[in-house]
Design an enzyme around this catalytic site. Structure first.
Site, PDB file in Angstrom:
ATOM      1  N   ASP A  26       0.832  -1.210   0.000  1.00  0.00           N
ATOM      2  CA  ASP A  26       0.000   0.000   0.000  1.00  0.00           C
ATOM      3  C   ASP A  26       0.868   1.262   0.000  1.00  0.00           C
ATOM      4  O   ASP A  26       2.013   1.242   0.442  1.00  0.00           O
ATOM      5  CB  ASP A  26      -0.921  -0.031   1.231  1.00  0.00           C
ATOM      6  CG  ASP A  26      -2.080   0.927   1.098  1.00  0.00           C
ATOM      7  OD1 ASP A  26      -2.441   1.286  -0.047  1.00  0.00           O
ATOM      8  OD2 ASP A  26      -2.643   1.338   2.136  1.00  0.00           O
ATOM      9  N   ARG A  39      -1.235   9.052  -9.940  1.00  0.00           N
ATOM     10  CA  ARG A  39      -1.242   7.834  -9.123  1.00  0.00           C
ATOM     11  C   ARG A  39      -0.638   6.640  -9.861  1.00  0.00           C
ATOM     12  O   ARG A  39       0.040   5.811  -9.263  1.00  0.00           O
ATOM     13  CB  ARG A  39      -2.676   7.494  -8.689  1.00  0.00           C
ATOM     14  CG  ARG A  39      -3.281   8.489  -7.719  1.00  0.00           C
ATOM     15  CD  ARG A  39      -4.713   8.081  -7.365  1.00  0.00           C
ATOM     16  NE  ARG A  39      -4.760   6.751  -6.772  1.00  0.00           N
ATOM     17  CZ  ARG A  39      -4.559   6.497  -5.477  1.00  0.00           C
ATOM     18  NH1 ARG A  39      -4.315   7.491  -4.639  1.00  0.00           N
ATOM     19  NH2 ARG A  39      -4.620   5.268  -5.020  1.00  0.00           N
ATOM     20  N   HIS A  43       1.992   3.408  -9.047  1.00  0.00           N
ATOM     21  CA  HIS A  43       1.802   1.967  -9.262  1.00  0.00           C
ATOM     22  C   HIS A  43       2.953   1.378 -10.073  1.00  0.00           C
ATOM     23  O   HIS A  43       3.392   0.263  -9.823  1.00  0.00           O
ATOM     24  CB  HIS A  43       0.462   1.695  -9.964  1.00  0.00           C
ATOM     25  CG  HIS A  43      -0.720   2.076  -9.127  1.00  0.00           C
ATOM     26  ND1 HIS A  43      -0.836   1.713  -7.810  1.00  0.00           N
ATOM     27  CD2 HIS A  43      -1.848   2.789  -9.415  1.00  0.00           C
ATOM     28  CE1 HIS A  43      -1.987   2.190  -7.322  1.00  0.00           C
ATOM     29  NE2 HIS A  43      -2.602   2.850  -8.269  1.00  0.00           N
ATOM     30  N   THR A  72     -10.781  -7.102  -4.467  1.00  0.00           N
ATOM     31  CA  THR A  72     -12.128  -7.092  -5.056  1.00  0.00           C
ATOM     32  C   THR A  72     -12.778  -5.708  -4.883  1.00  0.00           C
ATOM     33  O   THR A  72     -13.669  -5.344  -5.647  1.00  0.00           O
ATOM     34  CB  THR A  72     -13.029  -8.170  -4.413  1.00  0.00           C
ATOM     35  OG1 THR A  72     -12.896  -8.110  -2.984  1.00  0.00           O
ATOM     36  CG2 THR A  72     -12.655  -9.570  -4.874  1.00  0.00           C
ATOM     37  N   LEU A 137      11.336 -19.882  -5.347  1.00  0.00           N
ATOM     38  CA  LEU A 137      10.441 -19.024  -4.556  1.00  0.00           C
ATOM     39  C   LEU A 137       9.032 -19.149  -5.137  1.00  0.00           C
ATOM     40  O   LEU A 137       8.857 -19.090  -6.351  1.00  0.00           O
ATOM     41  CB  LEU A 137      10.887 -17.559  -4.652  1.00  0.00           C
ATOM     42  CG  LEU A 137      10.017 -16.567  -3.882  1.00  0.00           C
ATOM     43  CD1 LEU A 137      10.378 -16.550  -2.403  1.00  0.00           C
ATOM     44  CD2 LEU A 137      10.154 -15.153  -4.436  1.00  0.00           C
TER      45      LEU A 137
END
Ligand code: IPE
Ligand code: IPE
Ligand code: MG
Length: 246
Positions: A26, A39, A43, A72, A137
């Site tokens: 976040d 924004r 990201h 969701t 991994l």
């Protein structure tokens, strides 16, 4: 990527290193805002950060990394941002699949496929299939993921299969979750400073240690991960029992 694993990066006994780390990535939006950027630039920076965290996980001996990439509830963001997030995942698969494969990363998707654009669904399936035999991994990508949706989906499948209600126990139930057969996360990290799960791994995080840091996800680097693991190692996981040295 961390070939020389002989050197322990921590002064810790191996059982103090979390096997499974889950991250709520976040703070991308605020990271961008602070820099006067849109924004989506946040990201993109967040996606770039993933590469170094993956490498650090391998170096630190973490076996499973689960990342929360799209919830969701994130469908409720402005359509432009949603579209941007979809295309970022698509581009990551296009650009990084080969190198993730070469690094031995096994990609898994957790979440609902329904609702994701068919073209992106196809790419996700391809990435999962392509890397399924890798074992350096495990990377669970929570995309169109909701903890409640996951529990409901499990219930639906159990009912459809006509399981005898009297035989249903926690062990059996967990086999119907998206994360199966991964063990529960030992450590859940949330960047961006909030103290909530936001519908992440509701069942699986029952006894996870929670670590929250104000650092925004694009700035969460290897040293920050090290700090989180050191803090985890200091915790006493009691699982409802009394303290060990009581
Ligand atoms: C997390 O960053 C990434 C996603 C939810 C996709 P945010 O976009 O939530 O960033 P903030 O919380 O607004 O800073
Ligand atoms: C959680 O972050 C979801 C992801 C990181 C993908 P959000 O930014 O969506 O969570 P809230 O809205 O602050 O609870
Ligand atoms: Mg957020």
């Amino acid at each position: 990527m961390g070939q020389e694993m002989s050197e322990q990066p921590f002064d810790l006994p191996p059982e103090k290193i979390p096997r499974h780390v889950a991250i709520i990535m976040d703070g991308n939006g605020r990271w961008a805002q602070q820099r006067g950027l849109p924004r989506l630039a946040g990201h993109r920076a967040g996606t770039d950060n993933l590469r170094r965290i993956l490498e650090a996980c391998v170096e630190f001996g973490i076996e499973i990394l689960t990342i929360y990439a799209f919830s969701t509830e994130n469908w409720n963001r402005p359509p432009r941002e949603v579209r941007g997030l979809m295309s970022i995942l698509e581009r990551v698969i296009d650009r990084e699949l080969e190198s993730l494969h070469a690094q031995g990363v096994q990609i898994r998707h957790i979440g609902r496929m329904e609702g994701i654009e068919p073209r992106l669904q196809k790419k996700i399936r391809k990435a999962v299939e392509y890397t399924k035999d890798n074992d350096r991994l495990i990377l669970n990508v929570a995309f169109n993921y909701g903890g409640r949706a996951e529990i409901l989906d499990a219930c639906r499948r159990i009912m459809k299969e006509g399981l005898d209600p009297d035989t249903l126990d926690e062990e059996t139930f967990s086999r119907y979750l998206y994360t199966y057969p991964c063990p529960d996360p030992d450590l859940v990290i949330r960047t961006g400073g909030e103290y909530r799960l936001s519908n992440f791994l509701l069942w699986q995080a029952a006894y996870s240690e929670i670590y929250s840091t104000p650092t925004f996800w694009p700035d969460f680097d290897k040293e920050e991960l090290r700090k989180a693991i050191l803090e985890y190692a200091r915790r006493e996981r009691r699982f409802g029992r009394v303290p060990q040295k009581a």
